[in-house]
Design a protein around this motif. Structure first.
Motif, PDB file in Angstrom:
ATOM      1  N   PRO A 300       2.793   1.631  -9.991  1.00 16.11           N
ATOM      2  CA  PRO A 300       2.978   0.564 -10.982  1.00 16.11           C
ATOM      3  C   PRO A 300       4.128   0.902 -11.927  1.00 16.11           C
ATOM      4  O   PRO A 300       4.545   2.059 -12.009  1.00 16.11           O
ATOM      5  CB  PRO A 300       1.652   0.553 -11.754  1.00 16.11           C
ATOM      6  CG  PRO A 300       0.704   1.379 -10.973  1.00 16.11           C
ATOM      7  CD  PRO A 300       1.506   2.308 -10.117  1.00 16.11           C
ATOM      8  N   ILE A 302       5.725   0.133 -16.012  1.00 16.23           N
ATOM      9  CA  ILE A 302       5.590  -0.451 -17.351  1.00 16.23           C
ATOM     10  C   ILE A 302       7.005  -0.745 -17.819  1.00 16.23           C
ATOM     11  O   ILE A 302       7.822   0.176 -17.956  1.00 16.23           O
ATOM     12  CB  ILE A 302       4.889   0.540 -18.304  1.00 16.23           C
ATOM     13  CG1 ILE A 302       3.529   0.947 -17.726  1.00 16.23           C
ATOM     14  CG2 ILE A 302       4.726  -0.069 -19.684  1.00 16.23           C
ATOM     15  CD1 ILE A 302       2.835   2.071 -18.511  1.00 16.23           C
ATOM     16  N   SER A 327       3.340  -4.722 -12.230  1.00 13.09           N
ATOM     17  CA  SER A 327       4.127  -4.327 -13.406  1.00 13.09           C
ATOM     18  C   SER A 327       3.440  -4.851 -14.662  1.00 13.09           C
ATOM     19  O   SER A 327       2.762  -5.871 -14.625  1.00 13.09           O
ATOM     20  CB  SER A 327       5.526  -4.938 -13.359  1.00 13.09           C
ATOM     21  OG  SER A 327       6.207  -4.505 -12.213  1.00 13.09           O
ATOM     22  N   TRP A 328       3.678  -4.150 -15.729  1.00 12.84           N
ATOM     23  CA  TRP A 328       3.235  -4.599 -17.057  1.00 12.84           C
ATOM     24  C   TRP A 328       4.525  -4.796 -17.859  1.00 12.84           C
ATOM     25  O   TRP A 328       5.241  -3.835 -18.111  1.00 12.84           O
ATOM     26  CB  TRP A 328       2.337  -3.526 -17.657  1.00 12.84           C
ATOM     27  CG  TRP A 328       1.917  -3.746 -19.077  1.00 12.84           C
ATOM     28  CD1 TRP A 328       2.003  -4.887 -19.829  1.00 12.84           C
ATOM     29  CD2 TRP A 328       1.314  -2.754 -19.923  1.00 12.84           C
ATOM     30  NE1 TRP A 328       1.497  -4.669 -21.083  1.00 12.84           N
ATOM     31  CE2 TRP A 328       1.062  -3.371 -21.173  1.00 12.84           C
ATOM     32  CE3 TRP A 328       0.951  -1.411 -19.752  1.00 12.84           C
ATOM     33  CZ2 TRP A 328       0.487  -2.686 -22.248  1.00 12.84           C
ATOM     34  CZ3 TRP A 328       0.374  -0.735 -20.820  1.00 12.84           C
ATOM     35  CH2 TRP A 328       0.138  -1.377 -22.055  1.00 12.84           C
ATOM     36  N   ARG A 383      -5.042   1.094 -22.419  1.00 12.13           N
ATOM     37  CA  ARG A 383      -4.367   0.498 -21.248  1.00 12.13           C
ATOM     38  C   ARG A 383      -3.161   1.357 -20.860  1.00 12.13           C
ATOM     39  O   ARG A 383      -2.908   1.620 -19.692  1.00 12.13           O
ATOM     40  CB  ARG A 383      -3.931  -0.921 -21.577  1.00 12.13           C
ATOM     41  CG  ARG A 383      -3.161  -1.568 -20.464  1.00 12.13           C
ATOM     42  CD  ARG A 383      -2.910  -3.033 -20.738  1.00 12.13           C
ATOM     43  NE  ARG A 383      -4.002  -3.858 -20.282  1.00 12.13           N
ATOM     44  CZ  ARG A 383      -4.376  -4.995 -20.853  1.00 12.13           C
ATOM     45  NH1 ARG A 383      -3.762  -5.426 -21.925  1.00 12.13           N
ATOM     46  NH2 ARG A 383      -5.366  -5.701 -20.368  1.00 12.13           N
ATOM     47  N   TRP A 387      -2.636   3.086 -17.210  1.00 10.61           N
ATOM     48  CA  TRP A 387      -1.490   2.834 -16.306  1.00 10.61           C
ATOM     49  C   TRP A 387      -0.765   4.139 -16.000  1.00 10.61           C
ATOM     50  O   TRP A 387      -0.381   4.395 -14.860  1.00 10.61           O
ATOM     51  CB  TRP A 387      -0.532   1.803 -16.924  1.00 10.61           C
ATOM     52  CG  TRP A 387      -0.973   0.380 -16.729  1.00 10.61           C
ATOM     53  CD1 TRP A 387      -2.094  -0.199 -17.243  1.00 10.61           C
ATOM     54  CD2 TRP A 387      -0.319  -0.629 -15.945  1.00 10.61           C
ATOM     55  NE1 TRP A 387      -2.171  -1.509 -16.835  1.00 10.61           N
ATOM     56  CE2 TRP A 387      -1.090  -1.803 -16.043  1.00 10.61           C
ATOM     57  CE3 TRP A 387       0.842  -0.659 -15.188  1.00 10.61           C
ATOM     58  CZ2 TRP A 387      -0.745  -2.983 -15.402  1.00 10.61           C
ATOM     59  CZ3 TRP A 387       1.203  -1.848 -14.552  1.00 10.61           C
ATOM     60  CH2 TRP A 387       0.412  -2.992 -14.654  1.00 10.61           C
ATOM     61  N   ARG A 390      -2.453   6.175 -13.540  1.00 10.42           N
ATOM     62  CA  ARG A 390      -2.298   5.652 -12.168  1.00 10.42           C
ATOM     63  C   ARG A 390      -0.898   5.924 -11.620  1.00 10.42           C
ATOM     64  O   ARG A 390      -0.514   5.407 -10.567  1.00 10.42           O
ATOM     65  CB  ARG A 390      -2.562   4.135 -12.162  1.00 10.42           C
ATOM     66  CG  ARG A 390      -4.064   3.806 -12.138  1.00 10.42           C
ATOM     67  CD  ARG A 390      -4.342   2.372 -12.549  1.00 10.42           C
ATOM     68  NE  ARG A 390      -3.536   1.400 -11.841  1.00 10.42           N
ATOM     69  CZ  ARG A 390      -3.231   0.182 -12.325  1.00 10.42           C
ATOM     70  NH1 ARG A 390      -3.664  -0.184 -13.518  1.00 10.42           N
ATOM     71  NH2 ARG A 390      -2.493  -0.650 -11.622  1.00 10.42           N
ATOM     72  N   ALA A 392       2.072   5.232 -13.221  1.00 10.80           N
ATOM     73  CA  ALA A 392       3.111   4.249 -13.591  1.00 10.80           C
ATOM     74  C   ALA A 392       4.351   4.938 -14.160  1.00 10.80           C
ATOM     75  O   ALA A 392       4.259   5.948 -14.847  1.00 10.80           O
ATOM     76  CB  ALA A 392       2.548   3.274 -14.626  1.00 10.80           C
TER      77      ALA A 392
END
Ligand SMILES: Cc1cc2nc3c(=O)[nH]c(=O)nc-3n(C[C@H](O)[C@H](O)[C@H](O)COP(=O)(O)OP(=O)(O)OC[C@H]3O[C@@H](n4cnc5c(N)ncnc54)[C@H](O)[C@@H]3O)c2cc1C
Ligand SMILES: Cc1cc2nc3c(=O)[nH]c(=O)nc-3n(C[C@H](O)[C@H](O)[C@H](O)COP(=O)(O)O)c2cc1C
Length: 433
Positions: A300, A302, A327-328, A383, A387, A390, A392
């Motif tokens: 992922p 950010i 994506s964030w 959060r 992320w 994980r 990111a």
């Protein structure tokens, strides 16, 4: 517990903490014996890396056992084993090291051994419009001298790619390698690019108008998300983040129309956003910026930015969509009514594709509404942790002010050591200007 026991316990704790602190540096150690020369770069947007690669190719062409690597990956063992160090280092932020070299400066430089056997040649890249001209390269030079390393020549500090300094650098390379014709510095040739279309991203915004531009450039060559487009007009050059993936021949940019205090407009942005009519041409070339690209392994991302920083983030987002990775995206601008940039495109993505969060500095709806992206981040520590755990990667794009504010929030939420390690591992990068 008596005083002695406390002292022993404290020493053991200190030792454990030191081992933990040093662990990542030594884990990446590589065999070094075969290389007499290391060519090392510290680069934020690719320029230093290109010049270092040119030096590496020249040294190798002259038959030297030379290897190249980013400064952030250099280990004490490698420094001890090699005899010559060729260094190209830019300065970023406010006199700081480029992100990828921060760990080297803060963790390795203070504990490096004496290096009396080492000679070095140093090229610093910078811009004297910044108060701390070439500050990082100068710190590197005094650190090397303090450690007993010997300069092969006077260090060269290049002001804004000053051609005379580049000639001196090339001359010193030629002298040390014995080569008359040096390999080119990997610069792409200039190519014509035709303005195809231009549309305002934020009509009615209280901020300066920004435009979404599309240019046709048949011979530009491929680029990847994170790369920049360099444009040349009236003998001036400017960099712009490329806002789309490089599959086709059309390159997209998001450009702010700069208006100065005296009422005049920015040279390049004025040409792009107002003077040029569709169909007009400009010289362009891709400026590869591999350090801003996403890591190869799918994970992922950010994506954090404000204003035209959305350009670089959009290309990365497109790549994440292609990879099927989430994506964030945290995007900040001024007005909730007028600054929903690229809304028709972004709002149609699913929450699985992108967690899209906008904030606006002129939002009067509630005193508690976050106004800046760093405030949005600060509200969501769990959060962010989740992320990052994980795998990111974090990419920040946009103004210096946003980049610095986001950096200090990230350091507060994740810890300075984690952020520095993520930068060294390519998981945290900034493209700020
Ligand atoms: C790595 C990198 C990526 C970039 N990506 C983008 C991008 O995607 N989109 C984009 O629009 N720009 C981007 N820029 C900025 C761009 O390169 C130019 O600096 C900008 O367009 C101004 O150039 P100009 O010739 O119009 O202004 P100039 O004639 O150079 O005038 C500059 C003057 O305007 C002021 N100024 C410069 N930029 C701004 C600004 N953004 N807002 C307010 N005042 C400013 C300066 O203080 C100076 O007084 C990027 C810069 C870098 C280094
Ligand atoms: C946001 C930003 C901050 C910068 N800060 C400095 C600085 O403090 N001192 C300096 O001499 N140059 C500074 N520069 C200029 C860069 O060092 C110069 O553009 C260099 O060529 C970049 O090389 P790179 O592409 O290898 O990162 C800065 C450039 C940018 C875009």
């Amino acid at each position: 517990m008596g005083d002695t026991a406390w002292a022993v316990a404290a020493s053991l704790l200190w030792l454990a903490a030191s081992c933990y602190w040093l662990r990542p540096l030594w884990r990446r150690d590589q065999p070094t014996g075969e290389y007499q020369i290391l060519v090392v770069w510290a680069s934020q947007t690719g320029q230093a890396q290109r010049l270092a690669n040119q030096a590496l190719h020249a040294l190798q062409a002259a038959g030297h056992a030379a290897a190249g690597l980013p400064l952030g990956q250099v280990t004490p063992a490698q420094l001890l084993a090699c005899r010559q160090l060729w260094l190209v280092a830019s300065t970023y932020g406010d006199g700081q090291a480029p992100d990828s070299a921060q760990t080297f400066e803060h963790r390795l430089m203070p504990q490096a051994p004496v290096l009396p056997e080492l000679s070095f040649a140093l090229l610093g890249l910078g811009d004297s419009q910044y108060p701390h001209f070439c500050a990082f390269a100068k710190r590197l030079e005094s650190w090397l001298r303090d450690r007993g390393a010997q300069p092969l020549q006077d260090s060269i500090y290049l002001d804004n790619q000053d051609p005379d300094g580049l000639v001196r650098w090339r001359a010193s390379l030629a002298q040390h390698t014995g080569l008359h014709a040096l390999p080119e510095a990997d610069e792409q040739p200039w190519q014509p690019a035709t303005l195809l279309s231009r549309s305002a991203l934020n009509p009615g915004s209280p901020g300066l108008t920004a435009y979404h531009l599309s240019l046709q450039a048949d011979a530009l060559g491929p680029w990847q998300a994170g790369d920049l487009l360099e444009l040349q007009h009236a003998d001036q050059r400017r960099l712009y983040s490329i806002a789309n993936l490089g599959a086709g021949k059309q390159v997209e940019l998001l450009v702010r129309h700069v208006m100065k205090e005296d009422g005049s407009q920015g040279l390049m942005s004025g040409w792009l956003c107002q003077q040029a009519a569709p169909g007009e041409q400009i010289e362009a070339r891709v400026h590869h910026n591999p350090s801003f690209a996403l890591p190869d392994s799918p994970a992922p991302s950010i994506l954090i930015g404000s204003g035209t920083g959305l350009a670089g983030l959009r290309a990365l987002l497109q790549e994440q969509l292609q990879r099927g990775q989430p994506s964030w995206l945290l995007f900040g601008e001024r007005s909730p009514e007028h600054d929903r940039w690229l809304a028709s495109e972004l709002d149609q993505l699913t929450p699985q594709q992108v967690l899209l969060q906008r904030c606006f500095s002129r939002d009067n709806s509630s005193a508690d509404t976050p106004r800046y992206v760093q405030e949005l981040l600060r509200e969501q520590p769990e959060r962010l942790q989740e992320w990052v755990s994980r795998g990111a990667s974090i990419r920040v794009c946009g103004s210096m002010a946003t980049g610095q504010a986001v950096d200090s929030i990230l350091q507060g939420l994740l810890g300075a050591a984690t952020i520095k390690q993520m930068a060294a591992d390519g998981r945290y990068r900034r493209d700020i200007y």
